[in-house]
Enzyme design. Structure first.
Site, PDB file in Angstrom:
ATOM      1  N   ARG A  45       0.862  -1.180   0.000  1.00  0.00           N
ATOM      2  CA  ARG A  45       0.000   0.000   0.000  1.00  0.00           C
ATOM      3  C   ARG A  45       0.899   1.232   0.000  1.00  0.00           C
ATOM      4  NH1 ARG A  45      -2.500   0.485   5.332  1.00  0.00           N
ATOM      5  NH2 ARG A  45      -0.950   2.114   5.599  1.00  0.00           N
ATOM      6  N   HIS A  73      -3.324   4.415   4.879  1.00  0.00           N
ATOM      7  CA  HIS A  73      -4.565   3.630   4.969  1.00  0.00           C
ATOM      8  C   HIS A  73      -5.751   4.427   4.418  1.00  0.00           C
ATOM      9  CE1 HIS A  73      -7.914   1.395   6.632  1.00  0.00           C
ATOM     10  NE2 HIS A  73      -8.200   2.356   7.481  1.00  0.00           N
ATOM     11  N   TYR A  95       4.606   4.583  11.314  1.00  0.00           N
ATOM     12  CA  TYR A  95       4.856   3.144  11.445  1.00  0.00           C
ATOM     13  C   TYR A  95       5.693   2.531  10.325  1.00  0.00           C
ATOM     14  CZ  TYR A  95       0.607   3.138   8.517  1.00  0.00           C
ATOM     15  OH  TYR A  95      -0.308   3.389   7.540  1.00  0.00           O
TER      16      TYR A  95
END
Lengths: 383, 337
Positions: free
Chosen positions: A274, A278, A287
Site C-alpha cells: 500500500r 490507509h 509506522y
C-alpha cells in the site's frame, strides 16, 4: 502417579492407531510455492497474450488515475474518506478481469477500483465514501456485493452465494477480496472452512499489502505465508506477486477455471504494498520508513508491465498516450459526477428498513416531515 | 401484515416441536427455495428434534448439516438469500447465537436498507430461548432485548402450538429477516389444536387477547404466557379479573391491541423472563404510559427475570417470573398513592 504409571499407558498402547483415522488428503499439492509467482521479467513472459496485456495496461493506467482522482476528491471534501489502492492496482484490475458476466465479486471497503474495473459507474461506486447512501448500486444488476466495511464478513456471503448457485445448477463463480488484516478475523476462517467442506466455487483473493492500518504482517500472523493457511482447510494456497498483473491474471484465471469446473475453492495471497496511507485520516510515517516505500515504488505494477511490453515492441508511445487519454476522460467524468450535488431526500431514512413500514417508523417519519415543513415555512417567511 | 392460509395437514401436531417441524416441512414442500441449515439439523434432526426427518424427505441439499460455526452459518445464509433462496437457520441454543451477532447486526439487519431495497434478505433465524428446562450455563438465555434493539429485524415468539406453526410459516414467507424465538420449555407442551380446523394463522405484528378481564392487563409473550394464564385463574380467588395479552410479535409491536386493553382495564403488568433493565418490558411500559396516561389507575409494573446472568439450574426457579410473583405484583396495582 506419573503418566507412565497410569493403567493402560505404555508403548503398546501408544503404537496402536485409532481404527478409522487417516489423513484426508496429501497436503503437498495444496502448499504454496516458497516464492511469489512472477511472469513479467521472467522467461514465462514469452507466452504473454499481447492483446490481453494491452488491455491490462490501459486498465492499470485508468486505475491509477482513478486512485489519484478519488484522493483529490477527498482533499476537496467531496469524499468523507478514500482508502487508496495505489500500488495495488494489478490485484484490483485482475480480480475484475477474470470474471465472467454471471460471476459475482465480493469487495471489501478498499476495493472500489475492482468494482469500477468490473464496469460499475465510478460515481455509484463511491456513494459509500461520499456519504449520500451506503450502497449506490443494485448488487444484482452488476453482480457486485455491497462494499463491506466490517472485515472479512463478506467472505461467508461469497461462499453462500456460490453454494446456492451451484445448488441451482448455475455456472457462477464468486471471487471474494480481503486484506492481510482480514485474515485474522473469525469470519475468514469460517468462510474458508465452509467453502472447502462444501467445495463451493469460490476464489479468495487476499491482498497482502503489508499493513492492517499500522500493524505490519509480522504482528498479524505467525504463518509462513498467508497462502499457507489454505492447506489447513484442504484447499490450494497460491502465492503470487501482486504487482505483476500477468501473474495475477494467470493465477486468478486458473483458480476461477478450477472453481467453475467443480474443483472447489482456492486461496490466493497477492504480495503487494500500500503505497499511500490507509486513508486520509492515517499518518503512515508513524509506522514505516520512506526507504521501504521507495523500494516498493521501484516495483510499481504499471512500470513493470510498461517495461515488459515496450521491450517486446507490444506497446509504443501512441499506445501509452491512448491509455492516458482514456484515463483522463474517466477522471473528468468522475469529477463532474462528484461535483454535482447529490439529491437527498431525508424521508428516505424511513424507507427500506422493513418491507412494510412499522407503526413506529410511520410516527417518526411524520415527526421529521413536520420538522422539515416547519423549516421550509420559516425559510419562506424569512425571505 | 401478512396472513398465511393454513393448508390442512395430514397428521395432527400434538406438540409445539411437531408443529414447528410441520411448518418447515410444509414450507419446503411448497417452495423449493426454502433451505434449512444449521449444526445437527440433518441426520440427528436437531438436538430438540425440530428438524426431524427433513433431510431424509428433502435431501441434504435442502436440510444441511453445516460446520459448527454460527457466523459461518448465518454468513453463508446471507449469500444464499442474495442468490434467491430462503434459508431457515437453526441456532441450536440462545447463547450459541452470539458468535453470529456481527453477521446479524452488520449485514442481515441492514442489507435491505443499505441497498435501498434492491437486496432484501428473507432469512428465518430460529433461536430456542429461555429457561425452565434445567439447562446448564449458556443454554437458557433470553436474548430478545438484543434483537428488538436492532432495526431491520423482525422478532416473533409463539406461545402456543397453533402459533408455532402459523408464525413460522409467516416468518419463512416474510421478505425480511425474522428472529424466530422458540420458547424451549414449551417444545413439549401439547394442544388439542387440529390443523384441519383453523382457516388462518396470525400475521406478524398481531397481538392477541388470550383472556378477557376487567381489573388489569397482563402483557406477555412466549414462555411466560402459560404462567400468566395460570396467574389470571388464581387471581380470581382474590377478586381480580385479569386480561392477558399475548404479544406474539415483539417487532413490529402491536401497540393498538395493548393500548386498547390497558385503556379498558386501567392497569397493566408486563411479564417476561429476560432481565428488566433495558428489557422489552421497559419499552412497553413507556409506550403504555405515553398513550394511556389518563386511563391509568396505577403505574405500569413489570415482572421480569432478575438483572443477573442466567442462574444455574437449581436456582432458576427463584429467577423466573412465577405465579406468586405475578400475583404479588398485581396486588401492588391497588394503588392508593
Amino acid at each position: 502417579m506419573t503418566v507412565q504409571e497410569l493403567p493402560g499407558a505404555g508403548a503398546s498402547h501408544r503404537s496402536t492407531p485409532p481404527p478409522a483415522w487417516r489423513p484426508r488428503t496429501d497436503a503437498a499439492p495444496l502448499l504454496p510455492d516458497p516464492e511469489p509467482y512472477r511472469v513479467l521479467g521472467t522467461p514465462a513472459a514469452d507466452r504473454l497474450d499481447p492483446e490481453l496485456m494491452r488491455r491490462c495496461y490501459a486498465e492499470l493506467v485508468r486505475g491509477r488515475r482513478y486512485n489519484a482522482q478519488a484522493t483529490a476528491l477527498t482533499r476537496q471534501g467531496r469524499l468523507a474518506v478514500y482508502p487508496s489502492t495505489v500500488g495495488q492496482e494489478a490485484c484490483e484490475i485482475a480480480a475484475a478481469m477474470v470474471l465472467e458476466e454471471q460471476d459475482w465479486l465480493f469487495p471489501s471497503y478498499r476495493d472500489t477500483l475492482a468494482a469500477v474495473a468490473r464496469g460499475l459507474d465510478p460515481v455509484q461506486a463511491l456513494t459509500l465514501l461520499r456519504g449520500d447512501w451506503h450502497t449506490g448500486y443494485d448488487p444484482r444488476e452488476h453482480r457486485i456485493a455491497p462494499l463491506s466495511t466490517p472485515l472479512a464478513t463478506q467472505l461467508p456471503h461469497a461462499v453462500g452465494l456460490a453454494h446456492a448457485a451451484r445448488l441451482r445448477g448455475d455456472d457462477v463463480v464468486a471471487l471474494a477480496m480481503v486484506g492481510d488484516g482480514g485474515t485474522s478475523e473469525g469470519d475468514f476462517h469460517e468462510a474458508m472452512n465452509f467453502a472447502a467442506v462444501w467445495q463451493a466455487p469460490v476464489v479468495f483473493l487476499v491482498q497482502n499489502n503489508g499493513f492492517a492500518i499500522s500493524v505490519p504482517l509480522a504482528k498479524q500472523t505467525a504463518a509462513p505465508t498467508l497462502a499457507h493457511k489454505a492447506v489447513g482447510y484442504g484447499m490450494p494456497g497460491r502465492l503470487v506477486d501482486g504487482n505483476d498483473i500477468a501473474a495475477m491474471h494467470e493465477v486468478l484465471s486458473e483458480a476461477v477455471r478450477r472453481a467453475r469446473s467443480g474443483g472447489g475453492p482456492t486461496m490466493i495471497e497477492a504480495v503487494t504494498y500500500r503505497i499511500e496511507a490507509h486513508t486520509n485520516a492515517d499518518d503512515a510515517t508513524r509506522y514505516r520508513g520512506d526507504a521501504e516505500v521507495e523500494a516498493w515504488k521501484a516495483h510499481d505494477p504499471i512500470d513493470l508491465l510498461e517495461r515488459e511490453l515496450t521491450a517486446r515492441g507490444l506497446l509504443d508511445e501512441a499506445g501509452i498516450k491512448a491509455a492516458k487519454d482514456a484515463a483522463e476522460a474517466m477522471a473528468a467524468a468522475l469529477r463532474d459526477g462528484m461535483n454535482a450535488e447529490p439529491v437527498i431526500d431525508p424521508m428516505d431514512l424511513f424507507e427500506n428498513v422493513y418491507a412494510q413500514q412499522t407503526g413506529r417508523l410511520r410516527e417518526q417519519a411524520a415527526m421529521l416531515r413536520a420538522e422539515l415543513d416547519a423549516a421550509e415555512q420559516e425559510e419562506g417567511d424569512g425571505s | 401484515m401478512t396472513t398465511v392460509a393454513v393448508k390442512p395437514a395430514t397428521t395432527k401436531p400434538a406438540t409445539m416441536a411437531q408443529a414447528l417441524n410441520r411448518a418447515m416441512r410444509d414450507a419446503m414442500a411448497e417452495d423449493p427455495t426454502v433451505h434449512v441449515m444449521g449444526e445437527d439439523v440433518g441426520a440427528l434432526g436437531g438436538v430438540f428434534r425440530i428438524t426431524d426427518g427433513l433431510a431424509k424427505e428433502f435431501g441434504e441439499d435442502r436440510c444441511t448439516d453445516t460446520p459448527l460455526a454460527e457466523a459461518g452459518i448465518l454468513g453463508a445464509a446471507v449469500g444464499m438469500a442474495m442468490y434467491g433462496l430462503r434459508p431457515v437457520v437453526e441456532m441450536q441454543f440462545d447463547a450459541f447465537a452470539y458468535p453470529a451477532f456481527e453477521q446479524l447486526i452488520s449485514h442481515v439487519a441492514k442489507m435491505r436498507n443499505r441497498t435501498r431495497g434492491a437486496m432484501p434478505l428473507p432469512i428465518t433465524i430460529r433461536v430456542p430461548y429461555g429457561g425452565g428446562i434445567g439447562g446448564v450455563e449458556h443454554h437458557c438465555d433470553s436474548s430478545e432485548a438484543y434483537y428488538v434493539a436492532t432495526p431491520g429485524l423482525t422478532v416473533v415468539t409463539p406461545a402456543t402450538v397453533e402459533d408455532a406453526y402459523g408464525l413460522l410459516r409467516a416468518s419463512i414467507a416474510s421478505d425480511d429477516p425474522v428472529i424466530f424465538l422458540e420458547p424451549k420449555r414449551l417444545y413439549w407442551s401439547k394442544s388439542d389444536w387440529s390443523p384441519e380446523a383453523p382457516a388462518a394463522v396470525p400475521g406478524i405484528g398481531e397481538a392477541l387477547v388470550r383472556r378477557t378481564g376487567t381489573s388489569a392487563t397482563l402483557i406477555t409473550y412466549g414462555p411466560s404466557l402459560p404462567v400468566c394464564m395460570e396467574a389470571a385463574e388464581a387471581a380470581r380467588e382474590e377478586g381480580w379479573d385479569l386480561e392477558v395479552v399475548d404479544l406474539r410479535s415483539l417487532v413490529p409491536f402491536d401497540e393498538e391491541t395493548v393500548v386498547a386493553s390497558v385503556r379498558r382495564t386501567g392497569r397493566a403488568v408486563v411479564v417476561h423472563e429476560s432481565g428488566g433493565f433495558g428489557g422489552p418490558g421497559a419499552e412497553i411500559a413507556a409506550r403504555i404510559t405515553e398513550r394511556c396516561f389518563h386511563h391509568l389507575e396505577a403505574p405500569v409494573l413489570r415482572v421480569t427475570g432478575f438483572d443477573i446472568p442466567y442462574p444455574p439450574p437449581m436456582l432458576e426457579k427463584y429467577h423466573l417470573p412465577g405465579v406468586d410473583r405475578i400475583l404479588d405484583t398485581v396486588a401492588r396495582l391497588q394503588w392508593e398513592n
